[in-house]
Design a protein around this motif. Structure first.
Motif, PDB file in Angstrom:
ATOM      1  N   ASN A   6       0.798  -1.233   0.000  1.00  0.00           N
ATOM      2  CA  ASN A   6       0.000   0.000   0.000  1.00  0.00           C
ATOM      3  C   ASN A   6       0.830   1.283   0.000  1.00  0.00           C
ATOM      4  OD1 ASN A   6      -2.530  -1.317  -0.078  1.00  0.00           O
ATOM      5  ND2 ASN A   6      -2.341  -1.744   2.104  1.00  0.00           N
ATOM      6  N   ARG A   7       2.066   1.227  -0.424  1.00  0.00           N
ATOM      7  CA  ARG A   7       2.883   2.437  -0.529  1.00  0.00           C
ATOM      8  C   ARG A   7       2.794   2.981  -1.950  1.00  0.00           C
ATOM      9  NH1 ARG A   7       8.046   2.573   3.387  1.00  0.00           N
ATOM     10  NH2 ARG A   7       7.264   1.203   5.013  1.00  0.00           N
ATOM     11  N   GLN A   8       2.827   4.307  -2.058  1.00  0.00           N
ATOM     12  CA  GLN A   8       2.784   4.972  -3.349  1.00  0.00           C
ATOM     13  C   GLN A   8       4.082   5.753  -3.544  1.00  0.00           C
ATOM     14  OE1 GLN A   8      -0.074   5.539  -1.164  1.00  0.00           O
ATOM     15  NE2 GLN A   8      -0.971   3.720  -2.079  1.00  0.00           N
ATOM     16  N   PHE A   9       4.534   5.801  -4.795  1.00  0.00           N
ATOM     17  CA  PHE A   9       5.790   6.466  -5.133  1.00  0.00           C
ATOM     18  C   PHE A   9       5.587   7.363  -6.346  1.00  0.00           C
ATOM     19  CE2 PHE A   9       6.876   2.627  -2.906  1.00  0.00           C
ATOM     20  CZ  PHE A   9       7.976   2.954  -2.136  1.00  0.00           C
ATOM     21  N   VAL A  10       6.431   8.381  -6.454  1.00  0.00           N
ATOM     22  CA  VAL A  10       6.450   9.259  -7.621  1.00  0.00           C
ATOM     23  C   VAL A  10       7.910   9.414  -8.056  1.00  0.00           C
ATOM     24  CG1 VAL A  10       6.612  11.418  -6.287  1.00  0.00           C
ATOM     25  CG2 VAL A  10       5.623  11.445  -8.595  1.00  0.00           C
ATOM     26  N   THR A  11       8.121   9.578  -9.344  1.00  0.00           N
ATOM     27  CA  THR A  11       9.468   9.747  -9.883  1.00  0.00           C
ATOM     28  C   THR A  11      10.019  11.113  -9.482  1.00  0.00           C
ATOM     29  OG1 THR A  11       8.823   8.400 -11.769  1.00  0.00           O
ATOM     30  CG2 THR A  11      10.839   9.688 -11.991  1.00  0.00           C
ATOM     31  N   ILE A  12      11.243  11.118  -8.933  1.00  0.00           N
ATOM     32  CA  ILE A  12      11.874  12.382  -8.548  1.00  0.00           C
ATOM     33  C   ILE A  12      13.115  12.676  -9.386  1.00  0.00           C
ATOM     34  CG2 ILE A  12      10.989  12.400  -6.203  1.00  0.00           C
ATOM     35  CD1 ILE A  12      13.868  11.446  -5.362  1.00  0.00           C
ATOM     36  N   ASP A  86      13.024  11.363   7.076  1.00  0.00           N
ATOM     37  CA  ASP A  86      11.669  11.414   7.643  1.00  0.00           C
ATOM     38  C   ASP A  86      10.988  10.043   7.666  1.00  0.00           C
ATOM     39  OD1 ASP A  86      11.039  11.002   4.985  1.00  0.00           O
ATOM     40  OD2 ASP A  86       9.991  12.909   4.728  1.00  0.00           O
ATOM     41  N   GLY A  87      11.711   8.979   7.298  1.00  0.00           N
ATOM     42  CA  GLY A  87      11.181   7.625   7.363  1.00  0.00           C
ATOM     43  C   GLY A  87      10.575   7.109   6.066  1.00  0.00           C
ATOM     44  N   ARG A  88      10.354   7.985   5.091  1.00  0.00           N
ATOM     45  CA  ARG A  88       9.835   7.537   3.799  1.00  0.00           C
ATOM     46  C   ARG A  88      10.929   6.798   3.030  1.00  0.00           C
ATOM     47  NH1 ARG A  88       8.774  11.728   0.361  1.00  0.00           N
ATOM     48  NH2 ARG A  88      10.276  12.953   1.533  1.00  0.00           N
ATOM     49  N   LEU A  89      10.501   6.031   2.033  1.00  0.00           N
ATOM     50  CA  LEU A  89      11.452   5.281   1.225  1.00  0.00           C
ATOM     51  C   LEU A  89      11.758   5.996  -0.081  1.00  0.00           C
ATOM     52  CD1 LEU A  89      10.124   1.616   1.514  1.00  0.00           C
ATOM     53  CD2 LEU A  89      12.124   2.616   2.636  1.00  0.00           C
ATOM     54  N   GLN A  90      12.978   5.812  -0.533  1.00  0.00           N
ATOM     55  CA  GLN A  90      13.397   6.232  -1.863  1.00  0.00           C
ATOM     56  C   GLN A  90      13.999   4.996  -2.525  1.00  0.00           C
ATOM     57  OE1 GLN A  90      17.049   8.688  -2.799  1.00  0.00           O
ATOM     58  NE2 GLN A  90      15.422  10.214  -3.082  1.00  0.00           N
ATOM     59  N   LEU A  91      13.658   4.769  -3.779  1.00  0.00           N
ATOM     60  CA  LEU A  91      14.191   3.635  -4.523  1.00  0.00           C
ATOM     61  C   LEU A  91      15.016   4.135  -5.698  1.00  0.00           C
ATOM     62  CD1 LEU A  91      10.932   1.468  -4.738  1.00  0.00           C
ATOM     63  CD2 LEU A  91      12.822   1.188  -3.136  1.00  0.00           C
ATOM     64  N   THR A  92      16.235   3.637  -5.807  1.00  0.00           N
ATOM     65  CA  THR A  92      17.050   3.892  -6.992  1.00  0.00           C
ATOM     66  C   THR A  92      16.816   2.702  -7.907  1.00  0.00           C
ATOM     67  OG1 THR A  92      18.674   5.120  -5.717  1.00  0.00           O
ATOM     68  CG2 THR A  92      19.377   4.267  -7.866  1.00  0.00           C
ATOM     69  N   GLU A  93      16.284   2.985  -9.095  1.00  0.00           N
ATOM     70  CA  GLU A  93      15.855   1.920  -9.989  1.00  0.00           C
ATOM     71  C   GLU A  93      16.653   1.936 -11.288  1.00  0.00           C
ATOM     72  OE1 GLU A  93      11.295   1.499  -8.478  1.00  0.00           O
ATOM     73  OE2 GLU A  93      11.599   2.501 -10.393  1.00  0.00           O
ATOM     74  N   THR A  94      17.016   0.744 -11.733  1.00  0.00           N
ATOM     75  CA  THR A  94      17.683   0.565 -13.016  1.00  0.00           C
ATOM     76  C   THR A  94      16.757  -0.255 -13.897  1.00  0.00           C
ATOM     77  OG1 THR A  94      19.841   0.603 -11.929  1.00  0.00           O
ATOM     78  CG2 THR A  94      19.747  -0.290 -14.175  1.00  0.00           C
ATOM     79  N   TRP A  95      16.256   0.368 -14.947  1.00  0.00           N
ATOM     80  CA  TRP A  95      15.344  -0.282 -15.879  1.00  0.00           C
ATOM     81  C   TRP A  95      16.109  -0.684 -17.134  1.00  0.00           C
ATOM     82  CZ3 TRP A  95       9.595   1.140 -16.088  1.00  0.00           C
ATOM     83  CH2 TRP A  95       9.110   1.426 -14.817  1.00  0.00           C
ATOM     84  N   THR A  96      15.918  -1.925 -17.561  1.00  0.00           N
ATOM     85  CA  THR A  96      16.555  -2.440 -18.763  1.00  0.00           C
ATOM     86  C   THR A  96      15.466  -2.885 -19.733  1.00  0.00           C
ATOM     87  OG1 THR A  96      18.404  -3.228 -17.407  1.00  0.00           O
ATOM     88  CG2 THR A  96      18.248  -4.090 -19.665  1.00  0.00           C
ATOM     89  N   PRO A  97      15.225  -2.119 -20.791  1.00  0.00           N
ATOM     90  CA  PRO A  97      14.182  -2.480 -21.755  1.00  0.00           C
ATOM     91  C   PRO A  97      14.502  -3.800 -22.456  1.00  0.00           C
ATOM     92  CG  PRO A  97      14.857  -0.188 -22.042  1.00  0.00           C
ATOM     93  CD  PRO A  97      15.841  -0.828 -21.112  1.00  0.00           C
ATOM     94  N   SER A  98      13.477  -4.597 -22.722  1.00  0.00           N
ATOM     95  CA  SER A  98      13.653  -5.853 -23.456  1.00  0.00           C
ATOM     96  C   SER A  98      14.259  -5.579 -24.819  1.00  0.00           C
ATOM     97  CB  SER A  98      12.306  -6.559 -23.629  1.00  0.00           C
ATOM     98  OG  SER A  98      11.815  -6.979 -22.391  1.00  0.00           O
ATOM     99  N   PHE A 107      16.795   5.890 -12.567  1.00  0.00           N
ATOM    100  CA  PHE A 107      16.074   7.008 -11.984  1.00  0.00           C
ATOM    101  C   PHE A 107      15.684   6.672 -10.565  1.00  0.00           C
ATOM    102  CE2 PHE A 107      12.870   4.505 -14.168  1.00  0.00           C
ATOM    103  CZ  PHE A 107      11.814   4.463 -13.288  1.00  0.00           C
ATOM    104  N   SER A 108      15.094   7.621  -9.864  1.00  0.00           N
ATOM    105  CA  SER A 108      14.689   7.427  -8.469  1.00  0.00           C
ATOM    106  C   SER A 108      13.215   7.728  -8.315  1.00  0.00           C
ATOM    107  CB  SER A 108      15.474   8.355  -7.539  1.00  0.00           C
ATOM    108  OG  SER A 108      16.840   8.033  -7.550  1.00  0.00           O
ATOM    109  N   VAL A 109      12.580   6.944  -7.454  1.00  0.00           N
ATOM    110  CA  VAL A 109      11.213   7.224  -7.035  1.00  0.00           C
ATOM    111  C   VAL A 109      11.224   7.435  -5.534  1.00  0.00           C
ATOM    112  CG1 VAL A 109      10.140   5.969  -8.945  1.00  0.00           C
ATOM    113  CG2 VAL A 109      10.566   4.783  -6.794  1.00  0.00           C
ATOM    114  N   GLU A 110      10.294   8.246  -5.061  1.00  0.00           N
ATOM    115  CA  GLU A 110      10.230   8.573  -3.643  1.00  0.00           C
ATOM    116  C   GLU A 110       8.805   8.355  -3.152  1.00  0.00           C
ATOM    117  OE1 GLU A 110      10.709  12.780  -1.715  1.00  0.00           O
ATOM    118  OE2 GLU A 110      12.691  11.938  -2.213  1.00  0.00           O
ATOM    119  N   GLU A 111       8.694   7.804  -1.966  1.00  0.00           N
ATOM    120  CA  GLU A 111       7.379   7.555  -1.383  1.00  0.00           C
ATOM    121  C   GLU A 111       6.643   8.869  -1.155  1.00  0.00           C
ATOM    122  OE1 GLU A 111       5.442   5.031   2.314  1.00  0.00           O
ATOM    123  OE2 GLU A 111       7.604   5.387   2.287  1.00  0.00           O
ATOM    124  N   VAL A 112       5.349   8.852  -1.445  1.00  0.00           N
ATOM    125  CA  VAL A 112       4.517  10.025  -1.213  1.00  0.00           C
ATOM    126  C   VAL A 112       3.468   9.693  -0.167  1.00  0.00           C
ATOM    127  CG1 VAL A 112       4.832  11.057  -3.493  1.00  0.00           C
ATOM    128  CG2 VAL A 112       2.973   9.458  -3.130  1.00  0.00           C
TER     129      VAL A 112
END
Length: 124
Positions: A6-12, A86-98, A107-112
């Motif tokens: 149930n966590r939501q993230f947005v690209t930062i 502040d306790g929220r999560l940030q994810l550093t993501e590496t996407w590899t297209p097929s 890129f990074s996403v951050e919990e909102v």
């Protein structure tokens, strides 16, 4: 293990060539070590992810989405979590297209907070 349910993230921080932008929102669901997510907004009409969470909270997943040009895109993604002060999560993501294993998008996403989460689902 980190609880992503149930966590939501947005690209930062977005990739230079990627379709994901600061208008793309992600909604995560978790059952044990299995993660699923939906995402949309910006150049993404609708997307889905499914993956596995390891004991450190890192995620290995696959993704697929339909962009504004009605093209289907997909590939693999690795996400590494970081806890913000502040306790929220940030994810550093590496996407590899097929089919483009030599081209990776980072890129990074951050919990909102739920109070500001506004999914942007657009169908043309």
């Amino acid at each position: 293990m980190i609880d992503y349910n149930n966590r939501q993230f947005v690209t930062i921080r977005q990739a230079k060539k990627g379709e994901v932008s600061s208008k793309t929102y992600f909604s995560y669901k978790q059952e044990g070590s299995i993660l699923t997510a939906t995402y949309s907004g910006g150049d993404i009409l609708k997307g889905n992810m499914v993956g596995m969470i390891d004991e450190n909270g890192s995620i290995q997943m696959t993704y697929s989405h339909i962009n504004q040009d009605h093209e289907i895109r997909g590939g693999k993604c690795t996400a590494v979590p970081h806890t913000l002060p502040d306790g929220r999560l940030q994810l550093t993501e590496t996407w590899t297209p097929s089919g483009e294993e030599r081209h990776q998008e980072v890129f990074s996403v951050e919990e909102v907070s739920e109070m500001i989460y506004t999914p942007q689902i657009i169908f043309n």
